[in-house]
Scaffold this active site. Sequence first.
Site, PDB file in Angstrom:
ATOM      1  N   HIS A  93      -4.299  -1.180   3.584  1.00 34.66           N
ATOM      2  CA  HIS A  93      -3.912  -2.583   3.376  1.00 34.66           C
ATOM      3  C   HIS A  93      -3.392  -3.220   4.668  1.00 34.66           C
ATOM      4  CE1 HIS A  93      -4.358  -2.446  -1.022  1.00 34.66           C
ATOM      5  NE2 HIS A  93      -3.886  -1.213  -0.920  1.00 34.66           N
ATOM      6  N   ASN A 166      -3.798  -4.392  -7.301  1.00 34.04           N
ATOM      7  CA  ASN A 166      -5.110  -4.605  -6.691  1.00 34.04           C
ATOM      8  C   ASN A 166      -5.904  -5.589  -7.535  1.00 34.04           C
ATOM      9  OD1 ASN A 166      -4.768  -2.737  -4.553  1.00 34.04           O
ATOM     10  ND2 ASN A 166      -5.449  -1.034  -5.831  1.00 34.04           N
TER      11      ASN A 166
END
EC number: 1.11.1.6
Length: 750
Positions: A93, A166
């Site tokens: 990320h 997510n």
Amino acid sequence: MATKIAGGLHRAQEVLQNTSSKSKKLVDLERDTADAHTQQPLTTDHGVRVSNTDQWLRVTNDRRTGPSLLEDQIAREKIHRFDHERIPERVVHARGTGAFGNFKLKESIEDLTYAGVLTDTSRNTPVFVRFSTVQGSRGSADTVRDVRGFAVKFYTDEGNWDIVGNNIPVFFIQDAVKFPDFVHAVKPEPHNEVPQAQTAHNNFWDFVYLHPEATHMFMWAMSDRAIPRSYRMMQGFGVNTFALVNKEGKRHFVKFHWIPHLGVHSLVWDEALKLGGQDPDFHRKDLMEAIDNKAYPKWDFAIQVIPEEKQDDFEFDILDATKIWPEDLVPLRVIGELELNRNVDEFFPQTEQVAFCTSHIVPGIDFTDDPLLQGRNFSYFDTQISRLGINWEELPINRPVCPVLNHNRDGQMRHRITQGTVNYWPNRFEAVPPTGTKGSGVGGGFTTYPQRVEGIKNRALSDKFREHHNQAQLFYNSMSEHEKLHMKKAFSFELDHCDDPTVYERLAGHRLAEIDLELAQKVAEMVGAPIPAKALKQNHGRRAPHLSQTEFIPKNPTIASRRIAIIIGDGYDPVAFTGLKTAIKAASALPFIIGTKRSAIYADGEDKTSSKGIIPDHHYDGQRSTMFDATFIPGGPHVATLRQNGQIKYWISETFGHLKALGATGEAVDLVKETLSGTLDVQVASSQSPEPVEWYGVVTAGGKQKPESFKESVQILKGATDFVGKFFYQISQHRNYQRELDGLASTIAF
């Protein structure tokens, strides 16, 4: 002059920002915010004013420049600070962007929890949201095929609560102990650091084949979910199973969902590939642009809830992060709304230094035995210490808005100064006491649910964790025809980049044959694997609601925040141009004028002696059709110039190939027909008739346009009869997928 302009822009920005009330978190951040547009003199970090920041102190004379002097503490500080600007990027990320907003609870769930943020409907809870890709480095492109992070930090009155989610509801692994292996496999291969931000390589597909538990997740990753059109147009999921505890001490298992008001939409793969080079910041710019234009992104907040006593009533284990809770079995309950309405002031101290932890929960919310969550609770906190230091929660973006006081002390970069003579508990002053169990409940301290646990200590998971195919089949069965087509192409693309036959042969010929035989046969043929003759596992044929993106089209068609290109050259039809541009703005969409040049362009009948002309936002060579949701070309003599331009024709072809709405009036109708008619029987309006015609998302109207043809306020309906209504409806549907299913798009060179 530049300083005056910058100052004026900054003051205007301040006025806009001050027109709305600030949240507790924004007020909290003000004490650490400095104005970089002030006329306050430049200083060193230790506060000494600087007289010259352009030349290093050195020995000189009239004839030559001598050595620079190390005694120049100002130059040394400047270089030292520059040398140490970077911090370790996130292992996963790393590429992300963020924004501030608010969470508003619409329905109290006091029956399930005593958490104030989920029971007090009078609250307006400030939030910070960070969207991200998973695989790539900070410098990778936004539009790669990847899972997207959707992390939300709630600054509640009882402490920070993080939902570290997510845009896909499941994950590749069940047990957190496999996370290092998974990340090593998905990242660039160790011998050559290739490829960047892609799963299209041997190691990834080797790993997921050898871990059947990843099957469900890689089906999602090969779907359109992995190439979203915008962060504003994707769902969010908490992934893990948490628990809610109410005042009576009863526990319910819960999953968290975010549902975008704009619907769930994706790019097409060719478009995503091109945008990776043409505009690698596409998604972060899209988010900032929408907020700047007050098209604030919104999501409904929903929960799925299972009472503790029904935990074992399903064919899957509800604590398995590789499984969804199908909505026909566990319905969604919409309870709140998230709005993002303010961009960050500075990327590094806010978006880069924000830190999320699954272990950040508030009283009334608790953990479960989800084996992935258990490991995330350790790993996320640990990685923030590595990136930011032990006092990372004192950073402005991370600190809570509620009072913080404890006996933690010292460590690198400690900011807080704590008065008093004791730093431990218990102490003789009874200072800073824990609430005790009597303080649990509403307004009290965190109390862990007294869960009964029994079993044998070993390295294993329960039996239900061993089934890996049913939900992978369920997901594929639930896709629409065009979504299935895209998945076949995605698998074919990915496995084509694997050069080890062992990898692509067993994935295509074996694993996919356990999901759907026709899918396996098509992919195997494309990638050169042995074509399976029979299914290796019978497909159960079941479907589930809300897995296909087609089920998330807004009930009321809208083009709000859509980017619409209007292509013009000298001699454009001013009636059609002005009418459509006005209607686009009235519908809260964003018109962008794309000219043959970014200097004055004149309408039909105008020149520089009679008009100032229009300055386009961009010229055609500076942008691409990939950056817009639709394209409109008005008629007029300018079409003769456009007809001679290959890039304009390519723009038209690419718009058609990417299944987007395409509009044209007057003389531009013939330009569109000529460009697309190589292998197609294009249906367009008569050159003399103003009656609009819609054909596979191509909307045309011939003849000279009249002002009354372009209403400023347009009701977007499927059965619209006017040009603007028809065009806007096609834009609202995102793409014309029938164009692809009927084989039209594949006949166009783009």
